[in-house]
Design a protein around this motif. Sequence first.
Motif, short mmCIF file in Angstrom:
data_model
loop_
_atom_site.label_atom_id
_atom_site.label_comp_id
_atom_site.label_asym_id
_atom_site.label_seq_id
_atom_site.Cartn_x
_atom_site.Cartn_y
_atom_site.Cartn_z
N LEU A 66 13.97 -15.04 47.61
CA LEU A 66 15.37 -15.22 48.06
C LEU A 66 14.64 -15.43 49.74
CD1 LEU A 66 18.55 -13.61 49.00
CD2 LEU A 66 16.49 -11.51 49.07
N GLY A 67 13.60 -15.79 50.31
CA GLY A 67 13.75 -15.96 51.61
C GLY A 67 13.33 -17.63 51.79
N THR A 68 13.26 -17.94 50.52
CA THR A 68 13.48 -19.52 51.03
C THR A 68 14.84 -19.45 50.95
OG1 THR A 68 11.62 -20.03 49.31
CG2 THR A 68 13.35 -21.46 49.64
N PHE A 69 16.26 -19.42 50.68
CA PHE A 69 16.74 -19.10 50.68
C PHE A 69 18.30 -18.68 51.87
CE2 PHE A 69 21.70 -17.23 50.22
CZ PHE A 69 21.56 -18.63 49.86
N LEU A 70 17.34 -17.67 52.73
CA LEU A 70 17.50 -16.95 53.81
C LEU A 70 17.24 -17.89 54.48
CD1 LEU A 70 16.76 -13.17 53.03
CD2 LEU A 70 19.37 -14.99 53.51
N ARG A 71 16.60 -18.85 54.54
CA ARG A 71 16.09 -19.98 55.74
C ARG A 71 16.78 -20.95 55.60
NH1 ARG A 71 10.05 -18.00 54.72
NH2 ARG A 71 10.79 -19.46 52.81
N SER A 72 17.63 -21.06 54.08
CA SER A 72 18.01 -21.85 54.00
C SER A 72 19.70 -21.76 55.15
CB SER A 72 18.27 -22.87 52.95
OG SER A 72 18.98 -21.80 52.26
N CYS A 73 19.86 -20.69 55.05
CA CYS A 73 20.76 -20.06 56.04
C CYS A 73 20.69 -19.58 56.89
CB CYS A 73 21.29 -18.36 55.09
SG CYS A 73 21.92 -18.31 53.62
N ASP A 74 19.60 -20.52 57.76
CA ASP A 74 19.70 -20.13 58.70
C ASP A 74 18.88 -18.96 59.70
OD1 ASP A 74 19.30 -21.50 61.04
OD2 ASP A 74 20.40 -21.03 62.25
N PHE A 75 18.93 -18.41 58.48
CA PHE A 75 17.86 -16.62 59.29
C PHE A 75 16.44 -16.73 59.81
CE2 PHE A 75 21.41 -14.67 56.92
CZ PHE A 75 22.16 -14.15 57.55
N LYS A 76 16.19 -16.51 60.62
CA LYS A 76 15.08 -17.31 61.32
C LYS A 76 14.10 -15.82 60.34
CE LYS A 76 15.73 -18.64 65.87
NZ LYS A 76 16.77 -18.25 66.56
N ASP A 77 12.76 -16.47 60.12
CA ASP A 77 12.13 -15.38 59.55
C ASP A 77 12.10 -14.15 60.29
OD1 ASP A 77 11.53 -16.82 56.95
OD2 ASP A 77 9.33 -17.95 57.39
N SER A 78 11.41 -13.90 61.89
CA SER A 78 11.12 -13.25 62.82
C SER A 78 12.48 -12.07 62.80
CB SER A 78 10.82 -13.80 63.84
OG SER A 78 11.84 -14.26 64.66
#
Length: 736
Positions: A475-487
């Motif tokens: 899910l993290g990979t997908f969220l990054r692609s949605c421009d959610f920053k890891d932080s």
Amino acid sequence: MPRKVNCGIDYDDGYDDDFDDYDYGYDVEENVKEPSLQDTIKRGVWRCSVCTYDNDDTMSSCDICGILRSPSVSNGTYDEKRTVHGICKVSGVSIMAKSLFASRPHQMSKKEVDSQQQNDDFVVKENNNFHMLGNNQGQFHEFHKAYSSPTHSRINIAPFKFDVPSPDDLVSNGLHSSAQHSKGKDKHGGIIFSKNLEINPSSGFKASDKSSASMAKGRVEDSDGRSVSNNLCSSGQSSSSLMPKERTDMVEDGSSLTHGGEGYLTSNLKNMTLGAKSGNSKDIKANSRAQYKPEKWMFPEKAEGSLTQLNLAIVGHVDSGKSTLSGRLLHLLGRISQKEMHKYEKESKLQGKGSFAYAWALDESAEERERGVTMTVAVTYLDSKRYHVVVLDSPGHKDFVPNMITGATPADAAILVIDASIGSFEAGMDGTKGQTREHAQLIRSFGVDQIIVAVNKMDAVEYSKDRFDLIKSQLGTFLRSCDFKDSSVTWIPLSAVENQNLVVAPSDVRLSWYHGPYLLDAIDSFQPSSRDFSKPLLMPICDVIKSSQGQVSACGKLEAGAVRSGSKVLVMPFADIATVRSLERDSQTCSIARAGDNVAINLHGIDGNHVIAGGVLCHPDFPVAFARHLELKVLVLDGATPILMGSQLEFYAHHAKEAARVARISSLLDSKTGKVTKKAPRCIVAKQSAVIELVLQESICIEMFSKCKALGRVFLRTLGRTVAVGVVTRIVEELV
Ligand code: GTP
Ligand code: MG
């Protein structure tokens, strides 16, 4: 205790029993059986192609799932017979949707109607649902003729600059601009009313309760039967003074903007910038923002010591445990008493739904409880150490995404709930049937950039760290692609049912590998949203409550400015001036409401029928735009069908929903540079960005994104899925 406004009416009456056999795996498209035109006329109903509910002929959108009906069939009138004391008698579920999606009175010119009748692509059959029309290539010349009437003859496409970085770009690149405000967190209100619709300081409400059902008809005519446009021109105020001749403050000093919050959309759109200057600027007559001088009381005083309000959307795939988690939190924090909880447990067991006891605190309608599925956004409140949290518990089922959009758009932050059980996480991530991805994209498009991923039902996987890590990685990979920053993403393993990691650190040893914050702690770690206190009042109306004494309250979240008892407000789109009689925030009467607050504003000096969900309360000198022809910058989402000129779509913006047609695809944009790569392409496909023009079936209250982010974000859907997200870049033709 949260409460769904119920009005004492049995909303199961007349309910189509066929729908009781609710099946999560139900494939709506495959099972749609279109009634014949003859059947429809004979029975006076039209069948929703998504949920197959037979709606009354007077309904303009489905009573159950909120899907729009064919644009041509609305009778354009407000059916008084279907209301009791102004309360709609039809099913509460859709009422809410309808109250959110109420449309303006019909105001199509005769020419337009004629054109629609001739244009099969636009009308198809009377009983076809709008979204069934899909991405048909329309006969645009026919359609365009309809808009060649004098009122639509000034359509003029202005060129844009695509090379100036926007404030959002600056933020995404870590360069903070002093002029930068927050992502314009959207709106939605939480207001407390009792079952009989009198203001009651003790209960919560469903975001789209039945109380505003009368508004849901949308086709409200004024007492003289005049259309809105007439009304606008002949209401107590001069329309010229109320309807902006000049959108000077749209221009924002010629600065350029991009859409700042479209999930992976942003990765494609963030470099697209455009000059906000419209080629259609009219003479400056309305007040510009430079002239607006906020008064001292409009700014909060630090000494007030009240908790900051945080609008928190709870989203995620169907059955992931959103309502259970919300109910459990409320119980743990004392918002649901032990006695009430016992009642829920007993009643749910009696119905064979014992596992839904906590969810029952949020799912209050008979339909929701019977099916064990949330249909409309429930609004309730809880206090953390730092925040007064407005909880927006959203439906996860794909049929109710429209309700999720309109109910959860005010979110400042979100909890994305994931079902950790084997197979369930995977189902949520499914590109076509899962809602985890769609909700994540939508939330990002609402402008939310900080989320908690609550990996729920960890008890079902023995609190396995491996399972948690796998979910986090995929899910993290997908969220990054949605421009959610890891932080900005906090991952928390928890179990709502076993009360692990919610308001205290987990007690189960199987979670000893986890050392992060518990849920309530993580909520307190959210950054507060900045609010537009210094701008003129803007409050999109989420809901309208009418009391049996004839009082009317507009509910919603203030997106900008402030209001207090005695203030004069302009109620759009009817352009009526009303006076604020009183204000209520989270069951408490208050004297002032400021940007960010969810309030019920009790109005007097106005016809209750002129306060409609989807409308906007504004400062009398700074009316919101009212338009039907818009230019948008959009990103077509992954997996969406191509959008063609003539495509018919469902258009969503703030709490308004309207049928729309693509009138022009002006240009394709490079996702990296934002520059025009192709002019007038024939279509736009998945992952492409473009500037398009849309013509709505009826005018709505709208603003350019550069002026008000919350009012300028749009979502386009068809065939039961979100196909594009975007922002309003220009109001091509405003109703004046
Ligand atoms: P929709 O609103 O319809 O999308 O569903 P939801 O996400 O609100 O799910 P809901 O709270 O209605 O719960 C669905 C089912 O999951 C219920 O049977 C709950 O008891 C169950 N559930 C929720 N949380 C947990 C959990 O932590 N562990 C287990 N084992 N089951 C849970
Ligand atoms: Mg639910």
